[in-house]
Design an enzyme around this catalytic site. Structure first.
Site, PDB file in Angstrom:
ATOM      1  N   ASP A 273     -10.001   2.238   2.866  1.00 13.93           N
ATOM      2  CA  ASP A 273     -10.060   1.593   4.183  1.00 13.93           C
ATOM      3  C   ASP A 273     -10.597   2.571   5.241  1.00 13.93           C
ATOM      4  OD1 ASP A 273      -9.156  -0.916   3.448  1.00 13.93           O
ATOM      5  OD2 ASP A 273      -7.054  -0.486   3.920  1.00 13.93           O
TER       6      ASP A 273
ATOM      7  N   LYS B  54       0.821  -1.227   0.000  1.00 17.72           N
ATOM      8  CA  LYS B  54       0.000   0.000   0.000  1.00 17.72           C
ATOM      9  C   LYS B  54       0.850   1.272   0.000  1.00 17.72           C
ATOM     10  CE  LYS B  54      -4.028  -2.151   2.159  1.00 17.72           C
ATOM     11  NZ  LYS B  54      -4.972  -2.156   3.283  1.00 17.72           N
TER      12      LYS B  54
HETATM   13  P1  NAP Z   1       0.718  -4.664   9.118  1.00 16.08           P
HETATM   14  O1  NAP Z   1       0.890  -3.278   8.593  1.00 16.08           O
HETATM   15  O2  NAP Z   1       1.710  -5.717   8.761  1.00 16.08           O
HETATM   16  O3  NAP Z   1       0.659  -4.528  10.740  1.00 16.08           O
HETATM   17  C1  NAP Z   1       0.579  -5.689  11.545  1.00 16.08           C
HETATM   18  C2  NAP Z   1       0.243  -5.308  12.991  1.00 16.08           C
HETATM   19  O4  NAP Z   1       0.066  -6.528  13.735  1.00 16.08           O
HETATM   20  C3  NAP Z   1       1.327  -4.517  13.726  1.00 16.08           C
HETATM   21  O5  NAP Z   1       0.718  -3.701  14.698  1.00 16.08           O
HETATM   22  C4  NAP Z   1       2.144  -5.655  14.387  1.00 16.08           C
HETATM   23  O6  NAP Z   1       2.861  -5.229  15.524  1.00 16.08           O
HETATM   24  C5  NAP Z   1       1.028  -6.572  14.799  1.00 16.08           C
HETATM   25  N1  NAP Z   1       1.459  -7.963  14.969  1.00 16.08           N
HETATM   26  C6  NAP Z   1       1.742  -8.854  13.985  1.00 16.08           C
HETATM   27  N2  NAP Z   1       2.072 -10.059  14.534  1.00 16.08           N
HETATM   28  C7  NAP Z   1       2.004  -9.898  15.884  1.00 16.08           C
HETATM   29  C8  NAP Z   1       2.215 -10.758  16.994  1.00 16.08           C
HETATM   30  N3  NAP Z   1       2.575 -12.051  16.822  1.00 16.08           N
HETATM   31  N4  NAP Z   1       2.038 -10.278  18.244  1.00 16.08           N
HETATM   32  C9  NAP Z   1       1.665  -8.988  18.436  1.00 16.08           C
HETATM   33  N5  NAP Z   1       1.433  -8.109  17.432  1.00 16.08           N
HETATM   34  C10 NAP Z   1       1.608  -8.574  16.162  1.00 16.08           C
HETATM   35  O7  NAP Z   1      -0.707  -5.273   8.704  1.00 16.08           O
HETATM   36  P2  NAP Z   1      -2.060  -4.453   8.452  1.00 16.08           P
HETATM   37  O8  NAP Z   1      -2.149  -4.050   7.038  1.00 16.08           O
HETATM   38  O9  NAP Z   1      -2.176  -3.413   9.505  1.00 16.08           O
HETATM   39  O10 NAP Z   1      -3.165  -5.588   8.672  1.00 16.08           O
HETATM   40  C11 NAP Z   1      -3.502  -6.033   9.977  1.00 16.08           C
HETATM   41  C12 NAP Z   1      -4.755  -6.891   9.885  1.00 16.08           C
HETATM   42  O11 NAP Z   1      -5.874  -6.079   9.516  1.00 16.08           O
HETATM   43  C13 NAP Z   1      -4.638  -8.012   8.835  1.00 16.08           C
HETATM   44  O12 NAP Z   1      -5.163  -9.198   9.380  1.00 16.08           O
HETATM   45  C14 NAP Z   1      -5.538  -7.531   7.720  1.00 16.08           C
HETATM   46  O13 NAP Z   1      -6.152  -8.606   7.037  1.00 16.08           O
HETATM   47  C15 NAP Z   1      -6.577  -6.711   8.473  1.00 16.08           C
HETATM   48  N6  NAP Z   1      -7.199  -5.700   7.602  1.00 16.08           N
HETATM   49  C16 NAP Z   1      -8.537  -5.747   7.430  1.00 16.08           C
HETATM   50  C17 NAP Z   1      -9.160  -4.834   6.615  1.00 16.08           C
HETATM   51  C18 NAP Z   1     -10.654  -4.914   6.415  1.00 16.08           C
HETATM   52  O14 NAP Z   1     -11.179  -4.342   5.459  1.00 16.08           O
HETATM   53  N7  NAP Z   1     -11.355  -5.583   7.307  1.00 16.08           N
HETATM   54  C19 NAP Z   1      -8.434  -3.823   5.967  1.00 16.08           C
HETATM   55  C20 NAP Z   1      -7.050  -3.786   6.181  1.00 16.08           C
HETATM   56  C21 NAP Z   1      -6.441  -4.744   6.998  1.00 16.08           C
HETATM   57  P3  NAP Z   1       4.371  -4.633  15.378  1.00 16.08           P
HETATM   58  O15 NAP Z   1       4.215  -3.196  14.952  1.00 16.08           O
HETATM   59  O16 NAP Z   1       4.936  -4.769  16.737  1.00 16.08           O
HETATM   60  O17 NAP Z   1       5.069  -5.480  14.348  1.00 16.08           O
END
Ligand code: NAP
Length: 282
Positions: free
Chosen positions: A111, A75
């Site tokens: 989003d 993104k």
């Molecule tokens: P991202 O940018 O990779 O961020 C991941 C987040 O999860 C960070 O805060 C990370 O913490 C945390 N994390 C990952 N593994 C972890 C663990 N084992 N323990 C604790 N914290 C952990 O991903 P994103 O784009 O934000 O997406 C996050 C989720 O939202 C995904 O599942 C995605 O499918 C969902 N999402 C949904 C929608 C929707 O329309 N419903 C839209 C967008 C995203 P750190 O900063 O410490 O690494």
């Protein structure tokens, strides 16, 4: 005797979700159902692409009359690859939707609108003036914080595994309404109108709960941005405590609806989009 019209013609417009991995994306189901409901001559596919291909691919698709979406991890690269951006892209640094107009490639981050719509569906009274815990500080959390600021949340407490990333999010986008709470266990004793779960924990049924719902003094409702074919463990835990809770499917539908409107205008066949997802849901 006439032969049936081929599903794909020389005039068919091509749309795609670009990501890596992208094989489990629900966007082709969502937009496929919407294209069929509107009877549009277009296809929507998922393309697995790397860092070096994302810019050229999205520009080529858009300038050929199509468009699409961008998902993890591209993104931010997409935001840099488009010619024109909406305020939502500028605020969040992320682009999830692209198309072309008058020879220029545009990017939006739907989003933010999807998140705001999902909050409104869960909390009909809204979050204005309320205290919200935002768990996570990645791309989804950035869209959520933009939406919470727009909706007038009184205080947003950001907790994240990496405290530095939470601090950077608060500093960059908090608009004076957000503060860092600490690690994932930092919600003890708080009175919360809403918990927003924006980490990637919960994608697998075996994942631990990302939030201890018994820690805060009060939780009004839970919105988990993660979604999956059998819901999420956090949503099930919240409902077991009698709390209003939703997973990320409504946000997914509403961000998709805002993207579809960019490409094809109204009407957006929301019922078809919701049905496409609930067919694969619990
Ligand atoms: P991202 O940018 O990779 O961020 C991941 C987040 O999860 C960070 O805060 C990370 O913490 C945390 N994390 C990952 N593994 C972890 C663990 N084992 N323990 C604790 N914290 C952990 O991903 P994103 O784009 O934000 O997406 C996050 C989720 O939202 C995904 O599942 C995605 O499918 C969902 N999402 C949904 C929608 C929707 O329309 N419903 C839209 C967008 C995203 P750190 O900063 O410490 O690494």
């Amino acid at each position: 005797m006439t032969s049936p019209r081929p599903a794909v013609t020389a005039a068919t417009r091509v749309f795609a979700v670009l990501g890596r991995p992208v094989g489990h994306s629900l966007s082709p189901d969502l937009h496929g159902a919407a294209l069929e409901a509107r009877g549009l001559d277009a296809v929507y596919v998922a393309l697995n692409c790397g860092d070096d291909e994302i810019g050229g691919l999205l520009r080529g698709l858009a300038l050929a009359g199509g468009g699409g979406n961008v998902t993890v991890p591209h993104k931010a690269r997409a935001a840099a690859a488009v010619d024109r951006t909406t305020p939502e892209v500028e605020r969040t640094g992320a682009c999830n939707t692209f198309w072309a107009r008058d020879g220029e490639v545009w990017g939006d981050n739907t989003d933010v609108a999807g998140f705001r719509g999902a909050v409104a569906a869960l909390l009909p009274g809204g979050v204005a003036g309320g205290r919200v815990a935002l768990v996570g500080a990645g791309g989804a959390a950035r869209a959520a914080l933009a939406g919470l600021v727009d909706d007038g949340a009184g205080e947003v407490v950001v907790v994240n595994r990496s405290r530095e990333r939470a601090q950077a999010l608060v500093d960059e986008m908090g608009a004076g309404r957000a503060r860092v709470g600490g690690g994932l266990d930092a919600l003890q004793g708080l009175d919360l109108d809403l918990v927003v779960q924006a980490t990637s924990i919960g994608l697998s049924d075996g994942d631990p709960l990302p939030v201890d719902l018994d820690g805060p003094a009060r939780v009004g409702a839970v919105l988990d941005l993660v979604y999956g074919p059998s819901g999420t463990p956090l949503v099930r835990a919240a409902r077991a405590r009698g709390l209003p809770a939703a997973d990320g499917r409504e946000m997914l539908v509403l961000q998709g609806a805002a993207a579809f409107r960019r490409w094809f205008g109204d009407p957006v066949p929301l019922d078809a989009m919701r049905s496409a997802l609930s067919l694969r849901g619990p």
